[in-house]
Design an enzyme around this catalytic site. Structure first.
Site, PDB file in Angstrom:
ATOM      1  N   GLY A  22      -7.711  -5.077  -3.938  1.00  0.00           N
ATOM      2  CA  GLY A  22      -9.017  -5.328  -4.537  1.00  0.00           C
ATOM      3  C   GLY A  22      -9.044  -5.022  -6.021  1.00  0.00           C
ATOM      4  N   LYS A  67       1.287 -10.069  -1.239  1.00  0.00           N
ATOM      5  CA  LYS A  67       0.228  -9.959  -2.238  1.00  0.00           C
ATOM      6  C   LYS A  67       0.787  -9.994  -3.653  1.00  0.00           C
ATOM      7  CE  LYS A  67      -3.351  -7.445   0.332  1.00  0.00           C
ATOM      8  NZ  LYS A  67      -4.213  -6.240   0.355  1.00  0.00           N
ATOM      9  N   ASP A 112      -3.742   2.768  -2.053  1.00  0.00           N
ATOM     10  CA  ASP A 112      -4.642   2.841  -0.913  1.00  0.00           C
ATOM     11  C   ASP A 112      -4.457   4.081  -0.052  1.00  0.00           C
ATOM     12  OD1 ASP A 112      -2.279   2.369   0.336  1.00  0.00           O
ATOM     13  OD2 ASP A 112      -2.825   0.440   1.202  1.00  0.00           O
ATOM     14  N   ALA A 116       0.851   8.097  -1.136  1.00  0.00           N
ATOM     15  CA  ALA A 116       1.476   7.276  -2.171  1.00  0.00           C
ATOM     16  C   ALA A 116       1.019   7.693  -3.562  1.00  0.00           C
ATOM     17  CB  ALA A 116       1.158   5.799  -1.925  1.00  0.00           C
ATOM     18  N   ARG A 117      -0.238   8.090  -3.682  1.00  0.00           N
ATOM     19  CA  ARG A 117      -0.744   8.538  -4.988  1.00  0.00           C
ATOM     20  C   ARG A 117      -0.008   9.798  -5.443  1.00  0.00           C
ATOM     21  NH1 ARG A 117      -6.460   6.824  -3.199  1.00  0.00           N
ATOM     22  NH2 ARG A 117      -7.073   5.295  -4.766  1.00  0.00           N
ATOM     23  N   CYS A 168      -5.664  -4.045   6.172  1.00  0.00           N
ATOM     24  CA  CYS A 168      -4.331  -4.542   6.534  1.00  0.00           C
ATOM     25  C   CYS A 168      -3.668  -3.614   7.547  1.00  0.00           C
ATOM     26  CB  CYS A 168      -3.459  -4.697   5.293  1.00  0.00           C
ATOM     27  SG  CYS A 168      -3.329  -3.219   4.294  1.00  0.00           S
ATOM     28  N   CYS A 429      -1.403  24.821 -10.900  1.00  0.00           N
ATOM     29  CA  CYS A 429      -0.963  23.647 -10.139  1.00  0.00           C
ATOM     30  C   CYS A 429       0.522  23.763  -9.818  1.00  0.00           C
ATOM     31  CB  CYS A 429      -1.224  22.368 -10.931  1.00  0.00           C
ATOM     32  SG  CYS A 429      -0.602  20.868 -10.141  1.00  0.00           S
ATOM     33  N   CYS A 432       2.592  20.361 -11.531  1.00  0.00           N
ATOM     34  CA  CYS A 432       2.848  20.061 -12.946  1.00  0.00           C
ATOM     35  C   CYS A 432       2.988  21.296 -13.827  1.00  0.00           C
ATOM     36  CB  CYS A 432       1.749  19.156 -13.504  1.00  0.00           C
ATOM     37  SG  CYS A 432       0.129  19.953 -13.683  1.00  0.00           S
TER      38      CYS A 432
END
Length: 651
Positions: A22, A67, A112, A116-117, A168, A429, A432
């Site tokens: 999208g 896609k 999504d 993965a992010r 999907c 964190c 990082c």
């Protein structure tokens, strides 16, 4: 001069897009029309019918195709002289490593899922490439900028567990029971009992079936020469048998996934066995129309076997056509409709059996079923534009003008876009920042290495290919180049309790956990602990020093979306003028000091020229970003506090 610098920054840039859904379709179009000359796209998905209402680069004829490749071809038709390189692949594949990422000037995410992010965030940190993150849900959205050493990384702040799922995944590759529930409710139930003219992904396979058959009518239409059982078995065989076989024909999809198994009614119930089902007289009392009552199933908390699910499916279908035939064509799922819940539960459980997913009771299924939050193409377009604006700032190194921008559903002080200065890296964190070791409380005499890998290394630390060491001893490793005896050795280690490993892991030991692909390493200090509270600490282990999302409150209106995330409605009252945003670090009990951030006063050098509005507007409201399982993400605004003495984190 500024215009020339702007043009050179764009034309000389090499850009990586991750996601062509999208947001990705709008983003690719906007990049091409903005003058970018070298664009690479990674997306593992194929086009579904449900994508067509908002992913405008795709057409009906493209269903089933890549896609990334179709998006490239569509854009090259109106920008033929630029270079677009598509990859129909998973961004977590080993060939997309740190060296691959180093060739790009900026990475733009339209992903999504949280996993993965995280993965892309770590690769960008290792490669020292700026990342622009994004997401939308309905009318809500956000764009954030992450530059190593200058702004917080994607994992500096807690991310609640995903509660929404991409279409999907629901239609093609379900891996959780909720995927099966959404499929049964939004696709199958809607197709059988809802608007017959509404197209969904089941139509594609229906048309395929019709084209290979002598009967050209819709597969879901009742034929005059059929009785209830023949019709029910035909629908059953089509959606749980034929459709699965059709999905299996795409070998590429199943190379790295477990293959589903087709299920046909004849394999579950002998012919005419359903005649044993009870007979329910036709009645106008909808509350009495129950497949469970007809079949003598009384306890909604029982988990039905495949035979029982099949009987409930066929009986519920029969009852809809005998007792409620006048409603067919206008029905929509209602969790208070007993027969609808029975049908959806049975259908979801049969689909779950096909994909080797554990079944659930009717009680559990009813609780899982929610409302879909549909994606809005306009929001995707707005967010894509904001991504490009931030990407240009990054390429021009306009550090002072970086903005995290949030899209609101309702204007506040005439603002629908709320820009905020990025935050500095979180010093605590574990991803990082150079940090002290994490600490893990665990019973080293009872917990196995497998428990540690699944519950801590993968679930909480987000590593995909972990390597685990205790001192100089290698306890576990994942990789394609491992020899068989090494694989056997590591597999055996997984089933051993920590204290009985070749190099025993006991209280006071330090474990080093590394993901070579992500080039990410962390140390974990082990503390032995005998007992855990089963209710408060269900994992049987507690990780400290790791930023965990606060628990979410249960809400009956929680949504499961098509690229959407769950959300409470946004408040509509106007922002207080001339107030600072108060910042608070949210963590699992250890809050780091936050810094006050004002809504920016834009200068002429900044891309977003909203100086008048922004200069007048301040707010002290709490804003939280939720991560989800589709190409759309959401911003959730909690209750808006008036206590300016508390620093609230805008994340």
């Amino acid at each position: 001069m500024a215009s020339l610098q702007h043009s050179q920054a764009i034309k000389g840039a090499k850009v990586l897009m991750v996601g062509a859904g999208g947001i990705g379709c709008e983003l690719l179009k906007t990049l091409a029309l903005s003058g970018f000359q070298d664009i690479h796209i990674i997306d593992m998905d194929t086009i579904e019918v449900s994508n067509l209402n908002r992913q405008f680069l795709f057409r009906q004829s493209h269903v089933g195709q890549s896609k990334a490749k179709v998006a490239r071809d569509a854009v090259l038709r109106f920008r033929p002289h630029i270079s677009i390189t598509p990859y129909h692949a998973n961004v977590k594949d080993s060939n997309f490593n740190v060296d691959f990422f180093k060739q790009f000037n900026v990475v733009l995410n339209g992903l999504d899922n949280l996993d993965a992010r995280r993965h892309v965030n770590r690769l960008c940190l290792a490669a020292e490439v700026p990342l622009v993150e994004s997401g939308t849900t309905g009318f809500l959205g956000q764009v954030t900028v992450h530059v190593k050493g200058k702004t917080e990384c994607y994992e500096c702040q807690p991310k609640p567990a995903p509660k929404t799922y991409p279409v999907c995944t629901i239609t093609s590759t379900p891996s959780k029971f909720v995927h099966c529930i959404v499929w049964a409710k939004e696709l199958l139930f809607a197709k059988l009992f809802g608007d017959k003219n509404q197209v969904n992904d089941l139509n594609v396979r229906s048309n395929d079936a019709c084209s290979s058959s002598e009967n050209t009518n819709d597969v879901f239409e009742w034929r005059d020469d059929e009785d209830f059982e023949q019709y029910g078995r035909r629908i059953y065989d089509h959606v749980f048998g034929y459709n699965i076989e059709l999905a299996l024909s795409d070998e590429e999809t199943w190379k790295k996934r477990n293959k589903p198994r087709p299920i046909y009614s004849r394999d579950v119930l002998p012919d005419k066995m359903t005649q044993q089902n009870g007979n329910v007289d036709k009645t106008d009392d909808l509350s009495s129309a129950s497949a469970m009552a007809s079949l003598g199933l009384k306890n909604p908390q029982d988990i039905w076997c495949l035979v029982e699910n099949t009987r409930v499916f066929l009986e519920a279908l029969k009852l809809f056509f005998t007792n409620r035939k006048k409603e067919i064509g206008n029905l929509s799922f209602d969790k208070d409709d007993q027969l609808a819940v029975e049908f959806v539960t049975a259908a979801a459980n049969i689909r779950a059996a096909s994909f080797n997913i554990p079944s659930h009771s009717l009680f559990e299924a009813k609780g899982i079923a929610g409302n879909i939050v549909h994606a809005v193409a306009t929001t995707n377009a707005i967010v894509a534009g904001l991504i490009v604006i931030e990407a240009i700032k990054v390429l021009k190194k306009d550090t002072d003008c970086y903005r995290m921008t949030y899209c609101l559903e309702h204007p506040s002080k005439k603002m629908l876009l709320m820009p905020v200065e990025p935050f500095e890296p979180n010093k605590s964190c574990f991803v990082c920042s150079s940090q002290t070791p994490l600490s893990l409380e665990i019973n080293t005499h009872r917990s196995k290495l497998r428990d540690f890998v699944e519950k801590i290394v993968k679930a909480k630390l987000g590593m995909n290919s972990p390597l685990i060491m205790c001192g100089l001893a290698l306890l576990y490793e994942v990789g394609d180049d491992l020899e068989e005896d090494m694989i056997a050795n590591y597999t055996a280690n997984l089933e051993k309790v920590l204290s009985e490993l070749p190099s025993p892991v006991t209280g006071g030991k330090m474990l080093t956990v590394e993901d070579l692909q992500q080039e990410f390493t962390c140390n974990i200090y082990i503390k032995h602990r005998e007992e855990f509270d089963e209710e408060k600490e269900p994992d049987g282990m507690v990780l400290s020093g790791w930023t965990q999302a606060p628990p979410e409150k249960k809400d009956d209106k929680t949504s499961i979306g098509n690229g959407a995330s769950t959300s409470k409605s946004l408040p509509t009252e106007p922002m207080d003028a001339q107030k600072d945003i108060k910042v608070k670090e949210i963590s699992d009990g250890t809050a780091s000091p936050g810094k006050k951030r004002k809504l920016p006063e834009f200068s002429e050098g900044c891309t977003l020229d909203q100086s008048n509005e922004a200069d007048e507007t301040r707010n002290d409201k709490k804003i939280q970003k939720l991560d989800d399982d589709d190409d759309d993400d959401l911003v959730m605004l909690d209750h808006w506090g008036k206590d300016t003495s508390k620093k609230q984190r805008l994340q």
